[in-house]
Design a protein around this motif. Sequence first.
Motif, PDB file in Angstrom:
ATOM      1  N   ASN A 380      64.581 143.345 -23.197  1.00  0.00           N
ATOM      2  CA  ASN A 380      65.139 142.665 -24.381  1.00  0.00           C
ATOM      3  C   ASN A 380      64.852 143.449 -25.649  1.00  0.00           C
ATOM      4  OD1 ASN A 380      66.085 140.598 -22.802  1.00  0.00           O
ATOM      5  ND2 ASN A 380      64.356 139.223 -23.174  1.00  0.00           N
ATOM      6  N   ALA A 381      63.617 143.962 -25.746  1.00  0.00           N
ATOM      7  CA  ALA A 381      63.251 144.750 -26.935  1.00  0.00           C
ATOM      8  C   ALA A 381      64.100 146.015 -27.020  1.00  0.00           C
ATOM      9  CB  ALA A 381      61.766 145.107 -26.886  1.00  0.00           C
ATOM     10  N   LEU A 382      64.344 146.656 -25.857  1.00  0.00           N
ATOM     11  CA  LEU A 382      65.148 147.888 -25.843  1.00  0.00           C
ATOM     12  C   LEU A 382      66.563 147.649 -26.335  1.00  0.00           C
ATOM     13  CD1 LEU A 382      64.148 149.836 -22.601  1.00  0.00           C
ATOM     14  CD2 LEU A 382      64.138 150.681 -24.938  1.00  0.00           C
ATOM     15  N   ARG A 383      67.145 146.528 -25.927  1.00  0.00           N
ATOM     16  CA  ARG A 383      68.515 146.216 -26.374  1.00  0.00           C
ATOM     17  C   ARG A 383      68.576 146.111 -27.902  1.00  0.00           C
ATOM     18  NH1 ARG A 383      68.182 142.595 -21.987  1.00  0.00           N
ATOM     19  NH2 ARG A 383      69.327 143.343 -20.167  1.00  0.00           N
ATOM     20  N   SER A 384      67.565 145.468 -28.486  1.00  0.00           N
ATOM     21  CA  SER A 384      67.516 145.330 -29.945  1.00  0.00           C
ATOM     22  C   SER A 384      67.243 146.671 -30.617  1.00  0.00           C
ATOM     23  CB  SER A 384      66.432 144.327 -30.343  1.00  0.00           C
ATOM     24  OG  SER A 384      66.705 143.059 -29.783  1.00  0.00           O
ATOM     25  N   ILE A 385      66.369 147.463 -30.005  1.00  0.00           N
ATOM     26  CA  ILE A 385      66.005 148.767 -30.571  1.00  0.00           C
ATOM     27  C   ILE A 385      67.231 149.671 -30.696  1.00  0.00           C
ATOM     28  CG2 ILE A 385      64.822 150.933 -29.941  1.00  0.00           C
ATOM     29  CD1 ILE A 385      62.437 149.212 -29.037  1.00  0.00           C
ATOM     30  N   LEU A 386      68.113 149.622 -29.697  1.00  0.00           N
ATOM     31  CA  LEU A 386      69.304 150.478 -29.714  1.00  0.00           C
ATOM     32  C   LEU A 386      70.233 150.151 -30.888  1.00  0.00           C
ATOM     33  CD1 LEU A 386      70.061 150.668 -25.894  1.00  0.00           C
ATOM     34  CD2 LEU A 386      69.274 152.517 -27.369  1.00  0.00           C
ATOM     35  N   ARG A 387      70.072 148.962 -31.477  1.00  0.00           N
ATOM     36  CA  ARG A 387      70.866 148.598 -32.659  1.00  0.00           C
ATOM     37  C   ARG A 387      70.139 148.945 -33.958  1.00  0.00           C
ATOM     38  NH1 ARG A 387      72.047 144.264 -29.042  1.00  0.00           N
ATOM     39  NH2 ARG A 387      70.442 142.900 -29.906  1.00  0.00           N
ATOM     40  N   GLN A 388      68.954 149.573 -33.823  1.00  0.00           N
ATOM     41  CA  GLN A 388      68.150 149.924 -35.004  1.00  0.00           C
ATOM     42  C   GLN A 388      68.288 151.397 -35.388  1.00  0.00           C
ATOM     43  OE1 GLN A 388      65.676 148.135 -36.952  1.00  0.00           O
ATOM     44  NE2 GLN A 388      66.701 146.307 -36.193  1.00  0.00           N
ATOM     45  N   ALA A 404      64.782 150.530 -16.657  1.00  0.00           N
ATOM     46  CA  ALA A 404      65.170 151.901 -16.301  1.00  0.00           C
ATOM     47  C   ALA A 404      66.625 152.161 -16.651  1.00  0.00           C
ATOM     48  CB  ALA A 404      64.935 152.123 -14.808  1.00  0.00           C
ATOM     49  N   SER A 405      67.492 151.195 -16.365  1.00  0.00           N
ATOM     50  CA  SER A 405      68.922 151.358 -16.618  1.00  0.00           C
ATOM     51  C   SER A 405      69.213 151.524 -18.119  1.00  0.00           C
ATOM     52  CB  SER A 405      69.658 150.135 -16.077  1.00  0.00           C
ATOM     53  OG  SER A 405      71.032 150.233 -16.355  1.00  0.00           O
ATOM     54  N   ILE A 406      68.570 150.677 -18.945  1.00  0.00           N
ATOM     55  CA  ILE A 406      68.790 150.773 -20.403  1.00  0.00           C
ATOM     56  C   ILE A 406      68.247 152.095 -20.929  1.00  0.00           C
ATOM     57  CG2 ILE A 406      68.310 149.713 -22.644  1.00  0.00           C
ATOM     58  CD1 ILE A 406      67.948 147.039 -21.108  1.00  0.00           C
ATOM     59  N   ALA A 407      67.085 152.532 -20.406  1.00  0.00           N
ATOM     60  CA  ALA A 407      66.488 153.800 -20.835  1.00  0.00           C
ATOM     61  C   ALA A 407      67.423 154.969 -20.519  1.00  0.00           C
ATOM     62  CB  ALA A 407      65.138 154.002 -20.153  1.00  0.00           C
ATOM     63  N   VAL A 408      68.003 154.961 -19.316  1.00  0.00           N
ATOM     64  CA  VAL A 408      68.934 156.025 -18.912  1.00  0.00           C
ATOM     65  C   VAL A 408      70.176 156.022 -19.807  1.00  0.00           C
ATOM     66  CG1 VAL A 408      70.538 156.713 -17.070  1.00  0.00           C
ATOM     67  CG2 VAL A 408      68.147 156.210 -16.520  1.00  0.00           C
ATOM     68  N   GLN A 409      70.736 154.844 -20.071  1.00  0.00           N
ATOM     69  CA  GLN A 409      71.915 154.746 -20.939  1.00  0.00           C
ATOM     70  C   GLN A 409      71.598 155.246 -22.350  1.00  0.00           C
ATOM     71  OE1 GLN A 409      74.936 154.146 -20.044  1.00  0.00           O
ATOM     72  NE2 GLN A 409      74.424 153.628 -17.925  1.00  0.00           N
ATOM     73  N   ALA A 410      70.400 154.902 -22.841  1.00  0.00           N
ATOM     74  CA  ALA A 410      69.983 155.345 -24.183  1.00  0.00           C
ATOM     75  C   ALA A 410      69.887 156.866 -24.231  1.00  0.00           C
ATOM     76  CB  ALA A 410      68.638 154.718 -24.539  1.00  0.00           C
ATOM     77  N   ALA A 411      69.341 157.466 -23.161  1.00  0.00           N
ATOM     78  CA  ALA A 411      69.194 158.928 -23.118  1.00  0.00           C
ATOM     79  C   ALA A 411      70.557 159.609 -23.087  1.00  0.00           C
ATOM     80  CB  ALA A 411      68.372 159.317 -21.888  1.00  0.00           C
ATOM     81  N   ILE A 412      71.491 159.049 -22.305  1.00  0.00           N
ATOM     82  CA  ILE A 412      72.822 159.651 -22.171  1.00  0.00           C
ATOM     83  C   ILE A 412      73.619 159.538 -23.466  1.00  0.00           C
ATOM     84  CG2 ILE A 412      75.053 159.376 -20.985  1.00  0.00           C
ATOM     85  CD1 ILE A 412      73.414 158.733 -18.443  1.00  0.00           C
ATOM     86  N   THR A 413      73.363 158.458 -24.228  1.00  0.00           N
ATOM     87  CA  THR A 413      74.114 158.246 -25.484  1.00  0.00           C
ATOM     88  C   THR A 413      73.466 158.916 -26.694  1.00  0.00           C
ATOM     89  OG1 THR A 413      73.008 156.097 -25.727  1.00  0.00           O
ATOM     90  CG2 THR A 413      75.197 156.106 -24.739  1.00  0.00           C
ATOM     91  N   GLY A 414      72.536 159.854 -26.454  1.00  0.00           N
ATOM     92  CA  GLY A 414      72.057 160.691 -27.559  1.00  0.00           C
ATOM     93  C   GLY A 414      70.675 160.410 -28.093  1.00  0.00           C
ATOM     94  N   HIS A 415      69.859 159.653 -27.357  1.00  0.00           N
ATOM     95  CA  HIS A 415      68.491 159.380 -27.816  1.00  0.00           C
ATOM     96  C   HIS A 415      67.478 160.124 -26.941  1.00  0.00           C
ATOM     97  CE1 HIS A 415      70.974 155.817 -28.837  1.00  0.00           C
ATOM     98  NE2 HIS A 415      70.314 155.857 -29.973  1.00  0.00           N
ATOM     99  N   LEU A 416      66.353 160.484 -27.540  1.00  0.00           N
ATOM    100  CA  LEU A 416      65.253 161.049 -26.756  1.00  0.00           C
ATOM    101  C   LEU A 416      64.323 159.889 -26.387  1.00  0.00           C
ATOM    102  CD1 LEU A 416      63.831 163.563 -25.607  1.00  0.00           C
ATOM    103  CD2 LEU A 416      62.537 163.710 -27.734  1.00  0.00           C
TER     104      LEU A 416
END
Length: 567
Positions: A380-388, A404-416
């Motif tokens: 839940n925190a990760l979903r909110s973080i991606l909007r920050q 794991a799934s959200i972390a992978v999506q975040a990495a693919i969409t340009g985040h470290l």
Amino acid sequence: MKLEKKKYRLGELLVQQGLITEEQLAAALSQQQKSRKRLGDILVESCNITDEDIVLALHLQLGIDMIDLRGIKIPPEVISLIPGSVLRKHSVLPISFDETTSNVLLLAMADPLDMAAQDDISIITNCLIEPRLSTQSVINSVLDRYFGTDEAMSAAEQYAKGREQQMLQAEAAALQDELEVSSAPIVQLVKSIVEQAVRQRASDIHFDALEKQVRVRYRIDGVLSEKMLYDITLLPAIVTRIKILASLDISEKRKPQDGRMTMMVDRVEYDIRVSVLPSVYGEKVVMRLANASALTRSKAELGLRETELELFDHMLSNPNGIILVTGPTGSGKSTTLYTALSELNKESVNIITVEDPVEANIPGVNQVQVNTKAELTFANALRSILRQDPDIIMIGEIRDYETASIAVQAAITGHLVVSTLHTNSASATITRLLDMGVESYLIADSVVGVIAQRLVRRLCSACRRQRPATDSEKIHMGFAPLQEVLIYDPVGCQLCSDTGYYGRIGVYEIMEVTPALKTIITRKGSSEQIKETALGEGMSTLRMSARQYVLDGVTSIQEMFTVSFEL
């Protein structure tokens, strides 16, 4: 050398040395008149100087010799001359008599200009005083070694006497009255136990409820050792005091509780995580000690070799992707993550972390504490973080498919993304993500590299002993029996408290995901296939890294075996 009473002043010497300004000295003197604290303590707290700076300045200005007190053994006839309470009051330590005359006592002092201290010690011992320079924290550490247990026992005895009288006077309202009557001794006891643990470099304090006793153990360099035993009647008051400090429910004794507190020891703030667990004979308490400055150290201090540092830097320079740090609990993963974040922490970068719990506060980094009661989970925190609008995301631990799934999506969409996993090796980390349900092509695209790590104890350089390795040891290290191999064994001395080890160092297995590895990962290759390919591209396993430390005399072969059991 005996100093004339009016000739020198600490503040003036520090101004002459350029360590402080006249304005800073005036402000410190004004504060001293109000607080009655030592001038040196005030200057360390308010100015950008350390105890070591003051000691070096006094040495250069006055010509007083500096002395290294680590591991010093003081003759019984010298340490017994002066009560521990007097030594604590003045922060001084008698070392020995002068070799030329028995009427001159060598005295380690943080402030050799403290004539009142010199006069008190001179009157008590009937000796002339010859000062030697050391820092206050080191003097306190040695005083702990000689008087700490006695002081803690004295506090315990005081409490026991007070409790007896209290029970005779009234049995009603037991808990509240007990706290009011006995607060001072118990406060002192708990404070003393924590201070001694910090000064002995302990990472954890264990209060074990035995049948008739309370056992206090410290975990030092990863190994538990018993330090004190008290009567079991002290346990309720010790636990209650710790619960009050950690803001826990003192009336609840049937359920586990977790909390945290902070405590100042030698002017350093320690964050302490507290866990209380009901057991057969009472509540067991474990306190984990964390110093924020110890978590945010430079990469060079982690124990990474030059080639490993280059690989680590190359991985951190990626603008997006996942970097995973793996290993069991207590293997230094948090330290590695915090070090990486400190390295990446710049004004132009937005870093957000989600942790359980937040182990240290990093200025400039937005840190989120997981709160399951409020439904603030990692996912839940990760979903909110991606909007920050983050540039870098740190996840305390990837525990399930959703995170794991959200972390992978975040990495693919340009985040470290940097995070941790509980696996035994770098190659096993990839198969763990596959087991969680993450698609193989997504893992291949997103994972930049994996760092598997362990901590091994460093051999004490003062007492380690060299010897030829046995044939069996050579085989375990990958050498032919006829080869000449020299290794070191732990011995034990005063400096390392007879353990043979002093401090710990990291052992690393760094696997950067190359095009060849991406192909194997996409095909859902086994952990062994991934490992063989990585080894062919120059990766060193944990066993190989630990073996090099054994050959360098940094650690022992027994510690190498604790890192990995492979043959």
